[in-house]
Design a protein around this motif. Sequence first.
Motif, PDB file in Angstrom:
ATOM      1  N   VAL A  41     -29.910  41.339 -68.968  1.00 40.57           N
ATOM      2  CA  VAL A  41     -28.790  41.373 -69.799  1.00 40.57           C
ATOM      3  C   VAL A  41     -27.459  41.119 -68.616  1.00 40.57           C
ATOM      4  N   ALA A  42     -26.505  40.590 -69.138  1.00 43.07           N
ATOM      5  CA  ALA A  42     -25.395  40.471 -68.449  1.00 43.07           C
ATOM      6  C   ALA A  42     -24.437  41.705 -67.964  1.00 43.07           C
ATOM      7  N   GLY A  43     -23.745  41.903 -67.050  1.00 40.93           N
ATOM      8  CA  GLY A  43     -23.056  42.996 -66.980  1.00 40.93           C
ATOM      9  C   GLY A  43     -22.160  42.563 -65.334  1.00 40.93           C
ATOM     10  N   ALA A  44     -22.175  43.521 -64.400  1.00 42.96           N
ATOM     11  CA  ALA A  44     -21.559  43.358 -63.172  1.00 42.96           C
ATOM     12  C   ALA A  44     -22.323  42.745 -62.080  1.00 42.96           C
ATOM     13  N   GLU A  45     -23.115  41.674 -62.429  1.00 42.18           N
ATOM     14  CA  GLU A  45     -23.834  41.098 -61.542  1.00 42.18           C
ATOM     15  C   GLU A  45     -23.443  40.557 -60.322  1.00 42.18           C
ATOM     16  N   ASP A  46     -24.185  40.329 -59.258  1.00 42.30           N
ATOM     17  CA  ASP A  46     -23.767  39.895 -58.000  1.00 42.30           C
ATOM     18  C   ASP A  46     -24.238  38.033 -58.115  1.00 42.30           C
ATOM     19  N   VAL A  47     -25.311  37.980 -58.733  1.00 43.95           N
ATOM     20  CA  VAL A  47     -25.575  36.495 -59.239  1.00 43.95           C
ATOM     21  C   VAL A  47     -26.104  36.520 -60.768  1.00 43.95           C
ATOM     22  N   ILE A  48     -25.704  35.511 -61.241  1.00 43.24           N
ATOM     23  CA  ILE A  48     -26.215  35.229 -62.570  1.00 43.24           C
ATOM     24  C   ILE A  48     -26.799  33.850 -62.669  1.00 43.24           C
ATOM     25  N   VAL A  49     -28.053  33.565 -63.174  1.00 36.84           N
ATOM     26  CA  VAL A  49     -28.925  32.354 -63.064  1.00 36.84           C
ATOM     27  C   VAL A  49     -28.942  32.211 -64.473  1.00 36.84           C
ATOM     28  N   PHE A  50     -28.611  30.680 -64.690  1.00 36.16           N
ATOM     29  CA  PHE A  50     -28.836  30.379 -65.941  1.00 36.16           C
ATOM     30  C   PHE A  50     -29.910  29.272 -65.862  1.00 36.16           C
ATOM     31  N   VAL A  51     -30.899  29.591 -66.803  1.00 39.07           N
ATOM     32  CA  VAL A  51     -32.326  28.813 -67.000  1.00 39.07           C
ATOM     33  C   VAL A  51     -32.773  28.222 -68.206  1.00 39.07           C
ATOM     34  N   ARG A  52     -33.634  27.400 -68.339  1.00 43.68           N
ATOM     35  CA  ARG A  52     -34.015  27.190 -69.609  1.00 43.68           C
ATOM     36  C   ARG A  52     -35.712  27.156 -69.639  1.00 43.68           C
ATOM     37  N   GLN A  53     -36.326  27.843 -70.649  1.00 42.56           N
ATOM     38  CA  GLN A  53     -37.730  27.923 -70.675  1.00 42.56           C
ATOM     39  C   GLN A  53     -38.409  26.722 -70.555  1.00 42.56           C
ATOM     40  N   GLY A  54     -39.415  26.663 -69.640  1.00 44.28           N
ATOM     41  CA  GLY A  54     -39.901  25.099 -69.511  1.00 44.28           C
ATOM     42  C   GLY A  54     -39.606  24.359 -68.536  1.00 44.28           C
ATOM     43  N   CYS A  55     -38.372  24.651 -67.754  1.00 44.97           N
ATOM     44  CA  CYS A  55     -37.826  23.983 -66.910  1.00 44.97           C
ATOM     45  C   CYS A  55     -38.573  24.366 -65.469  1.00 44.97           C
ATOM     46  N   PRO A  56     -39.400  23.350 -64.871  1.00 46.03           N
ATOM     47  CA  PRO A  56     -39.880  23.768 -63.614  1.00 46.03           C
ATOM     48  C   PRO A  56     -38.960  24.141 -62.630  1.00 46.03           C
ATOM     49  N   ARG A  57     -37.933  23.344 -62.162  1.00 44.92           N
ATOM     50  CA  ARG A  57     -36.895  23.864 -61.084  1.00 44.92           C
ATOM     51  C   ARG A  57     -36.459  25.215 -61.500  1.00 44.92           C
ATOM     52  N   CYS A  58     -36.454  25.612 -62.719  1.00 44.19           N
ATOM     53  CA  CYS A  58     -35.990  27.024 -63.054  1.00 44.19           C
ATOM     54  C   CYS A  58     -36.867  28.118 -62.681  1.00 44.19           C
ATOM     55  N   GLU A  59     -38.214  27.855 -63.027  1.00 42.54           N
ATOM     56  CA  GLU A  59     -39.384  28.663 -62.367  1.00 42.54           C
ATOM     57  C   GLU A  59     -39.175  28.800 -61.059  1.00 42.54           C
ATOM     58  N   GLU A  60     -38.893  27.764 -60.250  1.00 47.49           N
ATOM     59  CA  GLU A  60     -39.087  27.790 -58.810  1.00 47.49           C
ATOM     60  C   GLU A  60     -37.930  28.862 -58.330  1.00 47.49           C
ATOM     61  N   ALA A  61     -36.792  28.493 -58.928  1.00 43.55           N
ATOM     62  CA  ALA A  61     -35.627  29.524 -58.712  1.00 43.55           C
ATOM     63  C   ALA A  61     -35.700  30.698 -58.938  1.00 43.55           C
ATOM     64  N   LYS A  62     -36.515  31.303 -60.131  1.00 43.55           N
ATOM     65  CA  LYS A  62     -36.872  32.473 -60.554  1.00 43.55           C
ATOM     66  C   LYS A  62     -37.679  33.363 -59.586  1.00 43.55           C
ATOM     67  N   GLY A  63     -38.751  32.561 -59.033  1.00 39.55           N
ATOM     68  CA  GLY A  63     -39.777  32.767 -58.020  1.00 39.55           C
ATOM     69  C   GLY A  63     -39.026  33.125 -56.677  1.00 39.55           C
ATOM     70  N   PHE A  64     -38.024  32.511 -56.509  1.00 37.47           N
ATOM     71  CA  PHE A  64     -37.348  32.598 -54.950  1.00 37.47           C
ATOM     72  C   PHE A  64     -36.336  33.797 -55.143  1.00 37.47           C
ATOM     73  N   LEU A  65     -35.861  33.884 -56.482  1.00 39.25           N
ATOM     74  CA  LEU A  65     -34.945  35.200 -56.801  1.00 39.25           C
ATOM     75  C   LEU A  65     -35.749  36.409 -56.650  1.00 39.25           C
ATOM     76  N   LEU A  66     -36.942  36.568 -57.143  1.00 43.87           N
ATOM     77  CA  LEU A  66     -37.619  37.504 -57.247  1.00 43.87           C
ATOM     78  C   LEU A  66     -38.173  38.108 -55.903  1.00 43.87           C
ATOM     79  N   ARG A  67     -38.441  36.724 -55.000  1.00 43.89           N
ATOM     80  CA  ARG A  67     -38.768  37.270 -53.574  1.00 43.89           C
ATOM     81  C   ARG A  67     -37.441  37.820 -52.715  1.00 43.89           C
ATOM     82  N   LEU A  68     -36.401  37.331 -53.068  1.00 43.38           N
ATOM     83  CA  LEU A  68     -35.220  37.722 -52.602  1.00 43.38           C
ATOM     84  C   LEU A  68     -34.766  39.274 -52.955  1.00 43.38           C
ATOM     85  N   GLN A  69     -35.039  39.356 -54.459  1.00 43.47           N
ATOM     86  CA  GLN A  69     -34.800  40.622 -54.967  1.00 43.47           C
ATOM     87  C   GLN A  69     -35.686  41.884 -54.151  1.00 43.47           C
ATOM     88  N   GLU A  70     -36.940  41.577 -53.651  1.00 44.85           N
ATOM     89  CA  GLU A  70     -37.805  42.372 -53.091  1.00 44.85           C
ATOM     90  C   GLU A  70     -37.061  42.845 -51.725  1.00 44.85           C
TER      91      GLU A  70
END
Length: 112
Positions: A41-70
């Motif tokens: 959900v949106a709020g006072a985020e540092d980063v907002i990432v807009f993606v589309r279901q089924g987008c391979p580059r979006c999946e790559e970006a989400k994987g990167f962001l999950l690792r970055l979040q860790e």
Amino acid sequence: MTARSTLPTDRWLPFAAIWMLGLALYCLTAQARATPAIAEVAGAEDVIVFVRQGCPRCEEAKGFLLRLQERRPGLSISILDVLQRPNRERLDALAVEHGITNPGVPSFYLRG
């Protein structure tokens, strides 16, 4: 034998974009505050990432962001699917605000 171009090819562009995002996020996290993990959900985020279901580059970006979040637990990241109308409207509004026409996905908005 054909001559090979010394210019970067399209296959390197996604890696360069993700590397630049990582560098920007690294710099941004110097002032990161304690916040929840990746939010849907949106709020006072540092980063907002807009993606589309089924987008391979979006999946790559989400994987990167999950690792970055860790690695940077104080970084607040929201991942918003543009197939949901409010999220698409938010992306369009941010694009207009910053003079961007036809924003694609994944699109990143960094607070600050």
